[in-house]
Scaffold this active site. Structure first.
Site, PDB file in Angstrom:
ATOM      1  CG  HIS A 128      -4.097   7.565  -0.345  1.00  0.00           C
ATOM      2  ND1 HIS A 128      -3.929   6.202  -0.302  1.00  0.00           N
ATOM      3  CD2 HIS A 128      -4.098   7.983   0.945  1.00  0.00           C
ATOM      4  CE1 HIS A 128      -3.840   5.803   0.963  1.00  0.00           C
ATOM      5  NE2 HIS A 128      -3.945   6.868   1.737  1.00  0.00           N
ATOM      6  CG  ASP A 186      -1.011 -16.323  12.167  1.00  0.00           C
ATOM      7  OD1 ASP A 186      -1.351 -15.940  11.034  1.00  0.00           O
ATOM      8  OD2 ASP A 186      -1.556 -17.279  12.748  1.00  0.00           O
ATOM      9  CD  GLU A 246      -2.724   1.327   2.451  1.00  0.00           C
ATOM     10  OE1 GLU A 246      -3.287   2.407   2.711  1.00  0.00           O
ATOM     11  OE2 GLU A 246      -2.866   0.296   3.138  1.00  0.00           O
ATOM     12  CE  LYS A 299      -4.554 -17.626  12.922  1.00  0.00           C
ATOM     13  NZ  LYS A 299      -4.181 -18.319  14.164  1.00  0.00           N
TER      14      LYS A 299
END
EC number: 1.1.1.34
Length: 585
Positions: free
Chosen positions: A570, A472, A264, A396
């Site tokens: 951006h 993770d 990104e 998660k």
């Protein structure tokens, strides 16, 4: 087109052909399928056709004279009709033999090279340039060279570029075995005892099965032995993610260069600006609030009363020491901290919290939980263990239990940003930041019914640091739980900003942390491996660095929003000028 033609020709000439292609005597002909030489076959069918037609015409003339119906036929007439039809079909094909002959060596542009010529098929499949032209175009160059070049308009099928892979005959046999399903792809490492070779063979088999190229996915330059049985199964390559550095981040009096793996644009630049603002204001301070990984099995009893009996037993302080001794046998680092229970009818959820040293600790706490469950079977033989994880952990998944109780490392990080820095570096004002934070991160998130999402983009920074350091990435769900607070201090001149993150799940040993790239990033932060002086110190430091980086990212993004710079930045850093429509898929 000429460029592709020349490159295809040169690349094929670089391979030694299994047998030469004869241009005259040995070339394949359409007439080779006939049982007799072409001139004899032609004579037989010409004679048969005209004889049968003459016989039928004579018979029909006699029937007309004798007023016999034409559809009443004898056996000899039936034979004559069949002979005339058969010879007519042959003669029709005979006149098209020249056309068939011109195409017999040239496969269709929409298919792969046929299996009739195994060697040429393998060369075509392995040749990188052959993917740019219709299949077989490079193979019939000698045939086309005998004819004057003419422009031919064909509908070409675009094939993916296949990487040139050097394979031995043994490898080729294994690839075919995998493609046809005789050899399971997952068994290659154990059969070959060579992880790199297994990955290459699996990759080639996958390309042949799917017809899709993996040329953009790197294969070489990676230690496949290091991931065997630990990080990834059935590898065919490895991903390349750019790693940027934000910082220095001045945290607790020390400077850290924070690695961030992301695709990104603007993310690293924005976090870097936040680090600069923090550094110019004297740095940030972070504090560890809790440190305990959790696992919550679910068990079932015949009645709710029996489930309640176990709950009371586990929560009795007199039994905790015994349970802790049983639990701690799983590891020299494991230390049971607490057990909290929740009942749903006859089902009981047991949430174990455990200190796990420098490891993230999921495996460690799971082994300890299994020890306790085995121990409890003695006093509670009617206990039925439904699952080692009952989602009361909760791993998660966004869950209130993690937001309230915490999971992994709970950290708060704060900084006071000078008013001049807010104006000159962040290009906004203290008042604007405080107002925006209240309306966006607090009120706006409440209106959305957010659970742990009272922030601008904490997950952006968490995930980028996690990927770079071998954590993770899926645990960014709960690790990104964060509430960002902003308040004007010192008479409204300066800005107090803080992030509170109750569930940062990180480790510096195990999992992806032992991979070369991720290990290098951990080494950059000074937290590689386990701490020898104080077990758990490295993972705690990593968690505080994550919180500090989130603080910098929150500060910069909120400033961009307050100043109306988000879209502009951006458009400058997060847009690609490449025309992806021209890239073959």
């Amino acid at each position: 087109m000429e460029t592709h033609r020349r490159s295809s020709t040169n690349s094929i000439r670089s391979h030694k052909p299994a047998r030469p292609i004869a241009l005259e005597d040995d070339s394949t002909k359409a007439s080779d399928a006939l049982p007799l030489p072409l001139y004899l076959t032609n004579a037989v069918f010409f004679t048969l056709f005209f004889s049968a037609v003459y016989f039928l015409l004579c018979r029909w003339r006699e029937k007309i004279r004798s007023s016999t119906p034409l559809h009443v036929v004898t056996f000899s007439e039936i034979v004559a009709i069949l002979a005339s039809v058969a010879s007519f079909i042959y003669l029709l094909g005979f006149f098209g033999i020249d056309f068939v002959q011109s195409l017999v060596l040239r496969p269709s542009a929409d298919v792969w090279a046929t299996e009739d010529d195994e060697v040429e098929s393998e060369v075509l499949l392995r040749n990188e340039d052959a993917r740019h032209v219709p299949c077989g175009q490079a193979l019939d160059r000698s045939i086309r060279s005998l004819q004057p070049p003419e422009p031919i308009v064909t509908a070409e099928k675009v094939f993916d570029e296949m990487p040139v892979t050097v394979m031995t005959e043994e490898d080729e046999e294994i690839i075919r075995s995998v493609v046809c399903g005789m050899t399971p792809s997952y068994s290659l490492e154990s059969k070959l005892d060579d992880c790199k070779r297994a990955a290459a063979i699996r990759r080639e088999a996958l390309q042949r099965i799917t017809g899709k190229s993996l040329s953009g996915l790197p294969l070489d330059g990676f230690d496949y032995e290091s991931i065997l049985g630990q990080c990834c199964e059935m590898p065919v390559g490895y991903e390349q993610i750019p790693v940027g550095i934000a910082g220095p981040l001045l945290l607790n009096g020390r400077e850290y260069s924070v690695p961030m793996a992301t695709t990104e644009g603007c993310l690293v630049a924005s976090t870097n600006r936040g680090c600069k603002a923090i550094h110019l204001s004297g740095g940030a301070t972070s504090v560890l609030l809790r440190d305990g990984m959790t696992r919550a099995p679910v068990v079932r009893f015949g009645t709710a009363k029996r489930a309640a009996d176990l709950k009371l037993y586990l929560e009795d302080p007199e039994n905790f020491e015994t349970l802790a001794c049983v639990f701690n046998r799983s590891s020299r680092f494991a230390r049971l901290q607490s057990i909290k229970c929740a009942i749903a009818g006859k089902n009981l959820y047991l949430r174990f919290s455990c200190f796990t040293g420098d490891a993230m600790g999921m495996n460690m706490v799971s082994k300890g939980v299994q020890n306790v469950l085995d121990f409890l079977q003695t006093d509670f033989p009617d206990m039925d263990v439904i699952g080692i994880s009952g989602n009361f952990c909760s791993d998660k998944k966004p869950a209130a239990v993690n937001w309230i109780e915490g999971r992994g490392k709970s950290v708060v990080c704060e900084a006071i940003i000078n008013g001049d820095v807010v104006t000159k570096v962040l290009k906004t004002s203290v008042e604007s930041l405080v107002e925006l934070n209240m309306l966006k991160n607090l009120t706006g998130s409440a209106m959305a019914g957010a659970l742990g999402g009272f922030n601008a983009h904490a997950s952006n920074i968490v995930t980028a640091v996690y990927i770079a350091t071998g954590q993770d990435p899926a645990q960014n769900v709960e690790s990104s739980h964060c509430i960002t607070m902003m308040e004007a201090v010192n008479g409204g001149k300066d800005l107090h900003v803080s992030v509170t993150m109750p569930s940062i799940e990180v480790g510096t040993v195990g999992g992806g942390t032992q991979l070369a790239s991720q290990s290098a990033c951990l080494n950059l932060l000074g937290v590689k491996g386990a701490s020898k002086e104080s077990p758990g110190a490295n993972s705690i430091l990593l968690a505080t660095i994550v919180a500090g980086a989130v603080l910098a990212g929150e500060l910069s993004l909120m400033s961009a929003l307050a100043a109306g710079q988000l879209v502009k930045s951006h458009m400058k850093y997060n847009r690609s000028s490449k025309d992806v429509s021209k890239v073959s898929s």
